[in-house]
Motif scaffolding. Structure first.
Motif, PDB file in Angstrom:
ATOM      1  N   GLU A   1       0.836  -1.202   0.000  1.00 42.15           N
ATOM      2  CA  GLU A   1       0.000   0.000   0.000  1.00 42.15           C
ATOM      3  C   GLU A   1       0.872   1.254   0.000  1.00 42.15           C
ATOM      4  O   GLU A   1       0.544   2.245  -0.649  1.00 42.15           O
ATOM      5  N   VAL A   2       1.973   1.161   0.759  1.00 44.81           N
ATOM      6  CA  VAL A   2       2.885   2.314   0.808  1.00 44.81           C
ATOM      7  C   VAL A   2       3.429   2.590  -0.601  1.00 44.81           C
ATOM      8  O   VAL A   2       3.452   3.736  -1.056  1.00 44.81           O
ATOM      9  N   GLU A   3       3.785   1.511  -1.278  1.00 45.21           N
ATOM     10  CA  GLU A   3       4.305   1.646  -2.640  1.00 45.21           C
ATOM     11  C   GLU A   3       3.282   2.327  -3.553  1.00 45.21           C
ATOM     12  O   GLU A   3       3.597   3.238  -4.313  1.00 45.21           O
ATOM     13  N   LYS A   4       2.029   1.839  -3.429  1.00 44.87           N
ATOM     14  CA  LYS A   4       0.951   2.434  -4.243  1.00 44.87           C
ATOM     15  C   LYS A   4       0.829   3.925  -3.975  1.00 44.87           C
ATOM     16  O   LYS A   4       0.719   4.734  -4.889  1.00 44.87           O
ATOM     17  N   TYR A   5       0.864   4.245  -2.693  1.00 51.45           N
ATOM     18  CA  TYR A   5       0.731   5.660  -2.323  1.00 51.45           C
ATOM     19  C   TYR A   5       1.847   6.473  -2.954  1.00 51.45           C
ATOM     20  O   TYR A   5       1.623   7.522  -3.553  1.00 51.45           O
ATOM     21  N   LEU A   6       3.051   5.938  -2.817  1.00 52.54           N
ATOM     22  CA  LEU A   6       4.213   6.685  -3.305  1.00 52.54           C
ATOM     23  C   LEU A   6       4.216   6.814  -4.830  1.00 52.54           C
ATOM     24  O   LEU A   6       4.778   7.753  -5.377  1.00 52.54           O
ATOM     25  N   SER A   7       3.510   5.854  -5.501  1.00 54.11           N
ATOM     26  CA  SER A   7       3.456   5.949  -6.954  1.00 54.11           C
ATOM     27  C   SER A   7       2.334   6.883  -7.401  1.00 54.11           C
ATOM     28  O   SER A   7       1.998   6.940  -8.579  1.00 54.11           O
ATOM     29  N   GLY A   8       1.706   7.570  -6.439  1.00 56.93           N
ATOM     30  CA  GLY A   8       0.733   8.597  -6.828  1.00 56.93           C
ATOM     31  C   GLY A   8      -0.719   8.290  -6.467  1.00 56.93           C
ATOM     32  O   GLY A   8      -1.599   9.128  -6.613  1.00 56.93           O
ATOM     33  N   LYS A   9      -0.983   7.037  -6.004  1.00 59.45           N
ATOM     34  CA  LYS A   9      -2.378   6.703  -5.639  1.00 59.45           C
ATOM     35  C   LYS A   9      -2.668   7.214  -4.223  1.00 59.45           C
ATOM     36  O   LYS A   9      -2.821   6.430  -3.283  1.00 59.45           O
ATOM     37  N   THR A  10      -2.747   8.551  -4.100  1.00 62.65           N
ATOM     38  CA  THR A  10      -2.865   9.149  -2.764  1.00 62.65           C
ATOM     39  C   THR A  10      -4.218   8.876  -2.092  1.00 62.65           C
ATOM     40  O   THR A  10      -4.374   9.103  -0.910  1.00 62.65           O
ATOM     41  N   LYS A  11      -5.165   8.381  -2.888  1.00 62.32           N
ATOM     42  CA  LYS A  11      -6.478   8.078  -2.299  1.00 62.32           C
ATOM     43  C   LYS A  11      -6.383   6.993  -1.239  1.00 62.32           C
ATOM     44  O   LYS A  11      -7.251   6.867  -0.390  1.00 62.32           O
ATOM     45  N   ILE A  12      -5.310   6.243  -1.285  1.00 67.84           N
ATOM     46  CA  ILE A  12      -5.133   5.126  -0.365  1.00 67.84           C
ATOM     47  C   ILE A  12      -4.864   5.601   1.069  1.00 67.84           C
ATOM     48  O   ILE A  12      -4.847   4.819   2.009  1.00 67.84           O
ATOM     49  N   MET A  13      -4.688   6.907   1.215  1.00 66.94           N
ATOM     50  CA  MET A  13      -4.496   7.502   2.543  1.00 66.94           C
ATOM     51  C   MET A  13      -5.557   7.032   3.527  1.00 66.94           C
ATOM     52  O   MET A  13      -5.266   6.716   4.681  1.00 66.94           O
ATOM     53  N   GLY A  14      -6.795   6.986   3.048  1.00 58.40           N
ATOM     54  CA  GLY A  14      -7.909   6.572   3.909  1.00 58.40           C
ATOM     55  C   GLY A  14      -7.691   5.192   4.509  1.00 58.40           C
ATOM     56  O   GLY A  14      -8.073   4.935   5.655  1.00 58.40           O
ATOM     57  N   PHE A  15      -7.048   4.336   3.743  1.00 58.41           N
ATOM     58  CA  PHE A  15      -6.766   2.983   4.221  1.00 58.41           C
ATOM     59  C   PHE A  15      -5.843   3.026   5.442  1.00 58.41           C
ATOM     60  O   PHE A  15      -6.080   2.369   6.449  1.00 58.41           O
ATOM     61  N   PHE A  16      -4.789   3.855   5.353  1.00 56.56           N
ATOM     62  CA  PHE A  16      -3.849   3.956   6.485  1.00 56.56           C
ATOM     63  C   PHE A  16      -4.546   4.513   7.727  1.00 56.56           C
ATOM     64  O   PHE A  16      -4.351   4.007   8.828  1.00 56.56           O
ATOM     65  N   VAL A  17      -5.354   5.565   7.491  1.00 61.08           N
ATOM     66  CA  VAL A  17      -6.076   6.161   8.629  1.00 61.08           C
ATOM     67  C   VAL A  17      -6.934   5.090   9.293  1.00 61.08           C
ATOM     68  O   VAL A  17      -6.948   4.934  10.518  1.00 61.08           O
ATOM     69  N   GLY A  18      -7.621   4.318   8.453  1.00 57.60           N
ATOM     70  CA  GLY A  18      -8.483   3.252   8.967  1.00 57.60           C
ATOM     71  C   GLY A  18      -7.691   2.240   9.791  1.00 57.60           C
ATOM     72  O   GLY A  18      -8.147   1.812  10.855  1.00 57.60           O
ATOM     73  N   GLN A  19      -6.493   1.885   9.312  1.00 58.36           N
ATOM     74  CA  GLN A  19      -5.660   0.904  10.029  1.00 58.36           C
ATOM     75  C   GLN A  19      -5.233   1.448  11.394  1.00 58.36           C
ATOM     76  O   GLN A  19      -5.244   0.723  12.384  1.00 58.36           O
ATOM     77  N   VAL A  20      -4.869   2.733  11.420  1.00 56.78           N
ATOM     78  CA  VAL A  20      -4.457   3.335  12.695  1.00 56.78           C
ATOM     79  C   VAL A  20      -5.639   3.370  13.666  1.00 56.78           C
ATOM     80  O   VAL A  20      -5.514   3.043  14.846  1.00 56.78           O
ATOM     81  N   MET A  21      -6.799   3.712  13.141  1.00 55.01           N
ATOM     82  CA  MET A  21      -8.001   3.762  13.975  1.00 55.01           C
ATOM     83  C   MET A  21      -8.304   2.378  14.537  1.00 55.01           C
ATOM     84  O   MET A  21      -8.658   2.223  15.695  1.00 55.01           O
ATOM     85  N   LYS A  22      -8.142   1.374  13.674  1.00 54.83           N
ATOM     86  CA  LYS A  22      -8.406  -0.002  14.080  1.00 54.83           C
ATOM     87  C   LYS A  22      -7.455  -0.385  15.217  1.00 54.83           C
ATOM     88  O   LYS A  22      -7.862  -0.931  16.236  1.00 54.83           O
ATOM     89  N   ALA A  23      -6.180  -0.036  15.023  1.00 53.73           N
ATOM     90  CA  ALA A  23      -5.168  -0.394  16.012  1.00 53.73           C
ATOM     91  C   ALA A  23      -5.384   0.315  17.338  1.00 53.73           C
ATOM     92  O   ALA A  23      -5.014  -0.195  18.394  1.00 53.73           O
ATOM     93  N   THR A  24      -6.023   1.484  17.292  1.00 51.74           N
ATOM     94  CA  THR A  24      -6.242   2.242  18.528  1.00 51.74           C
ATOM     95  C   THR A  24      -7.682   2.147  19.011  1.00 51.74           C
ATOM     96  O   THR A  24      -8.101   2.896  19.872  1.00 51.74           O
ATOM     97  N   LYS A  25      -8.428   1.241  18.427  1.00 50.57           N
ATOM     98  CA  LYS A  25      -9.860   1.075  18.764  1.00 50.57           C
ATOM     99  C   LYS A  25     -10.609   2.405  18.642  1.00 50.57           C
ATOM    100  O   LYS A  25     -11.429   2.764  19.483  1.00 50.57           O
ATOM    101  N   GLY A  26     -10.281   3.146  17.603  1.00 50.93           N
ATOM    102  CA  GLY A  26     -11.000   4.384  17.309  1.00 50.93           C
ATOM    103  C   GLY A  26     -10.611   5.567  18.174  1.00 50.93           C
ATOM    104  O   GLY A  26     -11.237   6.621  18.106  1.00 50.93           O
ATOM    105  N   LYS A  27      -9.585   5.382  19.012  1.00 52.41           N
ATOM    106  CA  LYS A  27      -9.267   6.456  19.955  1.00 52.41           C
ATOM    107  C   LYS A  27      -8.268   7.483  19.432  1.00 52.41           C
ATOM    108  O   LYS A  27      -8.043   8.511  20.061  1.00 52.41           O
ATOM    109  N   ALA A  28      -7.619   7.178  18.332  1.00 46.86           N
ATOM    110  CA  ALA A  28      -6.590   8.101  17.842  1.00 46.86           C
ATOM    111  C   ALA A  28      -7.184   9.439  17.445  1.00 46.86           C
ATOM    112  O   ALA A  28      -8.274   9.498  16.884  1.00 46.86           O
ATOM    113  N   ASN A  29      -6.464  10.481  17.748  1.00 50.17           N
ATOM    114  CA  ASN A  29      -6.856  11.835  17.351  1.00 50.17           C
ATOM    115  C   ASN A  29      -6.741  11.926  15.827  1.00 50.17           C
ATOM    116  O   ASN A  29      -5.644  11.866  15.284  1.00 50.17           O
TER     117      ASN A  29
END
Ligand code: ADP
Ligand code: ZN
Ligand code: MG
Length: 480
Positions: free
Chosen positions: A435-463
Motif C-alpha cells: 500500500e505504501v508503494e501504491k501511495y508513493l506511486s501517486g495513488k494518494t487516495k489510499i491515505m484513507g486505508f492507512f487512517v483506517g488501520q491506525v483507527m483499528k489499532a487504537t480502537k477508534g481512539k486516535a486523534n
C-alpha cells in the motif's frame, strides 16, 4: 400565466388570564360543562359586564410586541348574530376603534427577512362550544365554560405571499405570545386560531384578485396545506376562463380539499354598534409605560443580540431564540464554556434531534446546559474526538451522567500522544509495504486505508487530525 398569491391572516389568540373578560368566572380548561358560568357570561337579562384589567394589560403587551400603536381611547362594540353557543345573541368585540393599529411582525424566510404589516389588534370575548354526538346519543349540547374567555384578534395586512410565509408568520406569532407569557398559543388546543384570506393575481399585476376565506385549520401544517391547495384551485378556475367567487371555505384535512361553507350572499350582517354597557377604554400614557416596562427581551431583540454578542449566523440565532427556554439553555451553556458556535451546533443538531425524536421540549432535556458545555470543552481540549462525542452525548442523554464521567468509565480518552501515535503509524506503514508503494506511486487516495488501520489499532481512539498529519509526514519521509 404565472400567478402570485396574496394572503392576509386573521388570528385569534386566547389570553391566559385566570378569569374571563367581563366576569370573574374561571377560564380553566377541561372543567365539567357549564360549571364556569355566571349570569354575566350566560347572558341573563339585567347583568352588566365589567372589563378585566389584566386582559387589557395582556392585550397591550401583545400589541406592543407586534410594534403597534396603542390607541389612547378604544371602544367596545356589539357584533350581533344568532348561534346556540352565543347566549347573549351578540359578542362583545371592538370594531371601529380597536385597541391597537399599524404594527408589523418580521419573519425569516428562505428568501430572507420579510416584514408583514399588522392592521389591528383588538379584544373580544370567546363564544361557547357546541358538542355534537359526544354523549352517546345523537343530540347536540352547548358548553358555555368558554363563553367570555378573553381573546385578541390580530388582523394582518395582505402582505403575505406564500403558504410558507403564512406558516412562518403564525409560528413567529406563537413564539411572541409565549415570550410574553400571555398565551401558550397552541393551535392544536385552539388557543390560537387562524382564518386565512387568499386571492391570486397575475404576477406583476397591482390590483388584488377576489379573495376567499379559509377556516378550520388547527395546525401550522394545515394552514400551509390549505393555502397550497387553494392557490392551485384558484389558478385552475382562472386558467379555465372562470372567475373566483368570494366565499368562505372549510379546510377538509381528511380529503385535503377546501369546501364551500357560505357564499358572499349568505354573509352575516353583524349590525355592529358601540356597546352601551361599557364606557370607552382609556389607556393612559402612565399605564402604557408601566406595561411597556414589564416586556421581556423579545425574539427579534434576542436574535440580534445573539448574532452580535456570540457571532452566530442569522439562522442559528433564529433557531436558538425560537423559545425563551431554548435561548436560556444556550446562554447558560455558553457561560460555562465560552464557545458559542460549537455549543449552538450541538444544541441545534444533537440535542434538538434527540428531543424531537422523543417528542420532548427543551425543559425536559435530560442533558443540562452544564453537561452540554462540558462535552464541547472535552472536544476542544482534545480529550475526545467529535465522533466519540456523539456517543458520549447519547449516553449522557440516556443516563444523565456527566460527559467526563462517561469518558472516564469507558476509557474513551482520545489518543493524542505524538510519540505513541507515531509508533503505531510506523508499524502500520511497515505492515503494509504494498500500500505504501501504491501511495508513493501517486495513488494518494489510499491515505484513507492507512487512517483506517491506525483507527483499528487504537480502537477508534486516535486523534484523527494528528493521525493525518503523522501519516502525511512519515509517508513523505519514505519517498525515494
Ligand atoms: P372583509 O371585509 O372581508 O372582512 P378585510 O378587508 O377586513 O376583509 O380583510 C380581512 C383580511 O383579509 C385581512 O387580513 C386582509 O389583509 C385580507 N385581505 C383583504 N383583501 C384581500 C385580498 N384581495 N386577498 C387576500 N387577502 C385579503
Ligand atoms: Zn361568568
Ligand atoms: Mg373585515
Amino acid at each position: 400565466m404565472e400567478y402570485e398569491a396574496v394572503i392576509g391572516l386573521e388570528v385569534h389568540v386566547q389570553l391566559g388570564t385566570q378569569s374571563k373578560i367581563f366576569c370573574s368566572c374561571s377560564t380553566e380548561f377541561g372543567a365539567p360543562p357549564n360549571t364556569h358560568t355566571c349570569p354575566v357570561c350566560l347572558g341573563l337579562p339585567g347583568v352588566l359586564p365589567v372589563l378585566n384589567r389584566k386582559v387589557v394589560e395582556y392585550a397591550i403587551k401583545a400589541a406592543l410586541a407586534l410594534n403597534c400603536k396603542i390607541n389612547p381611547i378604544s371602544v367596545f362594540a356589539r357584533k350581533n348574530y344568532f348561534y346556540p353557543d352565543l347566549p347573549k345573541g351578540y359578542q362583545i368585540s371592538q370594531y371601529e376603534l380597536p385597541l391597537a393599529e399599524y404594527g408589523y411582525l418580521e419573519i425569516e424566510t428562505s428568501q430572507g427577512k420579510r416584514r408583514i404589516g399588522i392592521t389591528r389588534v383588538h379584544m373580544e370575548e370567546d363564544a361557547g362550544k357546541n358538542l355534537h354526538g359526544e354523549f352517546g346519543n345523537p343530540h347536540s349540547y352547548v358548553d358555555l365554560n368558554r363563553t367570555g374567555v378573553p381573546l385578541i384578534e390580530i388582523v394582518s395586512e395582505p402582505d403575505i405571499r406564500t403558504p410558507e410565509e403564512a406558516r412562518l408568520y403564525l409560528q413567529k406569532m406563537r413564539t411572541i405570545m409565549r415570550y410574553l407569557e400571555v398565551s401558550d398559543a397552541d393551535m392544536e388546543k385552539g388557543e390560537m386560531r387562524c382564518d386565512a384570506n387568499i386571492s391570486i393575481r397575475p404576477k406583476g399585476e397591482e390590483k388584488f384578485g377576489v379573495k376567499t376565506e379559509l377556516k378550520n385549520m388547527n395546525s401550522f401544517r394545515h394552514v400551509q396545506r390549505a393555502l397550497e391547495y387553494e392557490i392551485k384551485r384558484q389558478e385552475k378556475v382562472l386558467e379555465e376562463g372562470g372567475h373566483i367567487v368570494q366565499e368562505t371555505l372549510l379546510w377538509n384535512p381528511q380529503l385535503g380539499v377546501t369546501e364551500t361553507m357560505r357564499s358572499k350572499e349568505e354573509a352575516h350582517d353583524y349590525r355592529y354598534f358601540p356597546e352601551p354597557d361599557l364606557v370607552p377604554l382609556e389607556v393612559s400614557q402612565e399605564w402604557l409605560e408601566e406595561v411597556k416596562s414589564t416586556l421581556p427581551e423579545l425574539p427579534e431583540e434576542k436574535k440580534a443580540r445573539f448574532m452580535d454578542r456570540y457571532g452566530l449566523p442569522s439562522y442559528d440565532a433564529e433557531v436558538l431564540t425560537s423559545s425563551r427556554e431554548m435561548a436560556g439553555f444556550f446562554e447558560e451553556a455558553v457561560k460555562a464554556h465560552t464557545s458559542p458556535k460549537a455549543i449552538a451546533n450541538w444544541v441545534m443538531v444533537e440535542l434538538m434531534g434527540h428531543l424531537n425524536a422523543d417528542n420532548k421540549s427543551i425543559q425536559e432535556s435530560p442533558v443540562s446546559p452544564g453537561q452540554m458545555a462540558q462535552l464541547v470543552a472535552l472536544i476542544e481540549g482534545g480529550t475526545i474526538s467529535g465522533k466519540m462525542a456523539k456517543d458520549v452525548f447519547a449516553k449522557t442523554y440516556q443516563t444523565g451522567k456527566d460527559p467526563h464521567i462517561i469518558v472516564e468509565e469507558e476509557g474513551l480518552v482520545q489518543l493524542s500522544d505524538e510519540s505513541e501515535l507515531g509508533t503505531i503509524v510506523d508499524k502500520v506503514l511497515e505492515d503494509n509495504p504494498k500500500e505504501v508503494e501504491k501511495y508513493l506511486s501517486g495513488k494518494t487516495k489510499i491515505m484513507g486505508f492507512f487512517v483506517g488501520q491506525v483507527m483499528k489499532a487504537t480502537k477508534g481512539k486516535a486523534n484523527p487530525q494528528m493521525v493525518n498529519q503523522l501519516l502525511g509526514r512519515k509517508l513523505k519521509e519514505r519517498r525515494p
